[in-house]
Write an enzyme that holds these catalytic residues in place. Sequence first.
Site, short mmCIF file in Angstrom:
data_model
loop_
_atom_site.label_atom_id
_atom_site.label_comp_id
_atom_site.label_asym_id
_atom_site.label_seq_id
_atom_site.Cartn_x
_atom_site.Cartn_y
_atom_site.Cartn_z
N SER A 23 0.84 -1.21 0.00
CA SER A 23 0.00 0.00 0.00
C SER A 23 0.87 1.25 0.00
O SER A 23 0.37 2.36 -0.15
CB SER A 23 -0.89 0.01 1.25
OG SER A 23 -0.08 -0.10 2.40
N HIS A 76 -3.67 -3.46 -5.00
CA HIS A 76 -3.83 -2.94 -3.63
C HIS A 76 -5.24 -3.18 -3.16
O HIS A 76 -6.17 -2.46 -3.55
CB HIS A 76 -3.48 -1.45 -3.60
CG HIS A 76 -3.67 -0.82 -2.25
ND1 HIS A 76 -4.13 0.47 -2.09
CD2 HIS A 76 -3.49 -1.32 -1.01
CE1 HIS A 76 -4.20 0.74 -0.78
NE2 HIS A 76 -3.83 -0.33 -0.12
N GLU A 79 -7.26 -1.10 -6.04
CA GLU A 79 -6.40 -0.21 -6.83
C GLU A 79 -5.43 -1.08 -7.61
O GLU A 79 -4.67 -1.85 -7.02
CB GLU A 79 -5.62 0.75 -5.91
CG GLU A 79 -6.39 1.97 -5.47
CD GLU A 79 -5.54 2.93 -4.63
OE1 GLU A 79 -4.67 2.46 -3.88
OE2 GLU A 79 -5.76 4.15 -4.72
N ASN A 137 -4.64 6.44 -0.57
CA ASN A 137 -3.86 6.72 0.64
C ASN A 137 -3.04 7.99 0.50
O ASN A 137 -2.80 8.70 1.48
CB ASN A 137 -2.96 5.53 0.98
CG ASN A 137 -3.75 4.38 1.60
OD1 ASN A 137 -4.89 4.57 2.02
ND2 ASN A 137 -3.17 3.21 1.62
#
Length: 701
Positions: A412, A433, A445, A483
């Site tokens: 991540s 991800h 993702e 993120n």
Amino acid sequence: MTDVVSYERHGTIGVITVNNPPVNALSVGVRRGIVDSLSRGLADGAATALVIMGGGRTFIAGADIREFGQPLAPPDLNEVIAWFEDSPKLVVAALHGTALGGGLEVALGCHYRCAVGSAQVGFPEVKLGLLPGAGGTQRLPRLIGVEPALPIIAGGDPLPASKAQALGIIDEIVAGDLRDGAVAFAARLVAERRPLRKISASDGKVLTARSTPGLFDAFRGSIERQARGYFAPFRCVEAVQAAVTLPFAEGLRRERELFLECMQSPQSRAQIHAFFAEREVTKIPDVPKETPTQPIMTAAVIGAGTMGGGIAMNFANAGIPVQVVEAAQTALDRGIEVIRNNYAATVEKGRLTQADMDRRLALIHGTLAWDAVADADIVIEAVFEEMGVKKEVFARLDRICKPSAILATNTSTLDVDEIATATARPEKVIGTHFFSPANVMRLLEVVRGAKSSKETIATVAELARRIRKVWVLAGNCDGFIGNRMLAGYLREAAFLVEEGASPEQVDKVIYDFGFPMGPFAMSDLAGLDVGWRIRKGKAATRPTTQRYSPVADRLCERGRFGQKTGAGWFRYAPGSRTPRPDPEVEALIVASARAQGIERRAVSDDEILERCIYPLINEGARILEEGIALRPSDIDIIYIYGYGFPPYRGGPMYYADTLGLKRVYDDIAAYHRAHGEFWQPAPLLTRLAEEGKGFRDLARA
Ligand code: T1G
């Protein structure tokens, strides 16, 4: 205009077929074509009954959403349905695929309904911020009763044919060819002189409901939690209530009023934006639909921790055998046990049969032997988030796995390109991800490495669809898309509590905005140690001039990792997930503010909302400029599916457009003057604001 609907007679039965691919949406041409074909069927003396069905892969799947917002051209769908219901000849609706929305409403206007066993029916309008606007809220309760109708209309989920038959929506399940079965069914109904059943004229079930008026308040109470903040679900309940209190014609008028209220609500526009965005996200300009893909028959996951176990479940749920590799037997046993418990919990809730659970568990093979992955078509690594460990795993996989195998990392935060250098097959390396819990969260993702081949991307995209993930392509950067944007959101939340807000005040503002929880409760759920480890890894490179809140580090140093340790930003009673304010945390915050010379003050809710949401927008603009995200609506999908951004606000970039980028820019510029470099307005945001445009104008560029 009527070539999208055909009429032909089979024996003594006239068959009306809608041919408006891909989903037979009820465009104006289809509505006209249906009316023309109905007229032909009624005029056809040799036709003793009629069937209406869909060509291609489905019955009518609803009104044409793309026509919304345009003036509604005649014929009105209510009129079309009334002509079917008033037909002097018996009409059967023959269903396959997904008979949804206006499609189900047309079917309810028919006298009988048959379907293939794989058909689904439903009223998904509420998921578009609408309600069934062509009699669905008036006919369904009359057909099956108010209590079973309410969750179908206000929840929006489809029903399988078997359940629809049990409820009385479908009269006959057809084996074999649908048209032949429907023609035979219609002929039989005529031979048996079965009545022309008009649902609108059958008030028995709604009159019964009059004796239990409390059922509507009880239902409203039952949806309060998941429908919190939404407009349409509660209008759905009102429309069904009108079916109970008003005669059909007046109920229809009330339904139309409520439908227009929903149609004109900003929520519906946002939810329709999200509907189309979720389909747009699968279109990759340089990876067209025709790109060849590799077959994925078997998979493997390295690491049986929380993420690895959840990832493995995705494969088993899709019927794909998966090896799960761990370094030690105890860790492997624990991982498999967690998987088993996850399935058992779903069986317990009645959402999975024991047989299905056993079938899925049989597809998951735990092993310590790395050579078990030699024949896997794809291997997903989910080991410790440290570059050295990841590169060692990829080097080993490169040696063991067959040349065609795709090697994916669930990292991540780490650089996918650097991980790829550990292999001789960078074109087969990609980021996948998953979001925790990986067996629940639908977002994936897909992180494109510099050397990830188009075939690898297309193959992973196809796999994502098979495992029912909403996938979004992201470029390779620190934090990818979701993120990376979250960093600013969490940073400002931490700053706000040092400046005088409390964690519970910040969380309440964000909860009231529509997120399932605020930043502090979310951090306690995810675990504070995850971020702590990342921050420690970056501490050496963090500019000393940059403002930094040490409170989260102080919490971790005291072993307060969140729910998993019973305390984090909040305290949790044993066995409880309810966050409780903790004076110890308040003391840490006050001490941190004092140490930084921050004079604490009352912080308004408005400032909290802006300082948490604007960083998402500003960073999203940078991500677009850098090409990390293909389009603003991709970012909206990531935040709706991965972070709980309220769908009725459309996602951060859509929401920014509803505020107006000039206002967003002015506010961010003001925060920049007040708080320094973190608030530097993104150049793209600045440009669009100056040009009086929105992010939506980019999608059209
Ligand atoms: N109108 C217009 N286009 C639609 C559409 C619709 N109703 N449904 C799908 N499409 C497009 C979609 O954008 C995509 O386009 C392509 O069809 C394939 O869709 C009066 C007012 C039916 C389960 O909400 O749930 O009826 O990307 O990729 O995965 O009371 O589509 O190819 O250009 O989703 O096989 C109610 C919405 C409308 C159903 C098929 N009906 N659609 O899923 O294909 S409101 C709905 C779906 C209404 C009445 C009210 C799904 C599907 P493109 P897809 P799929």
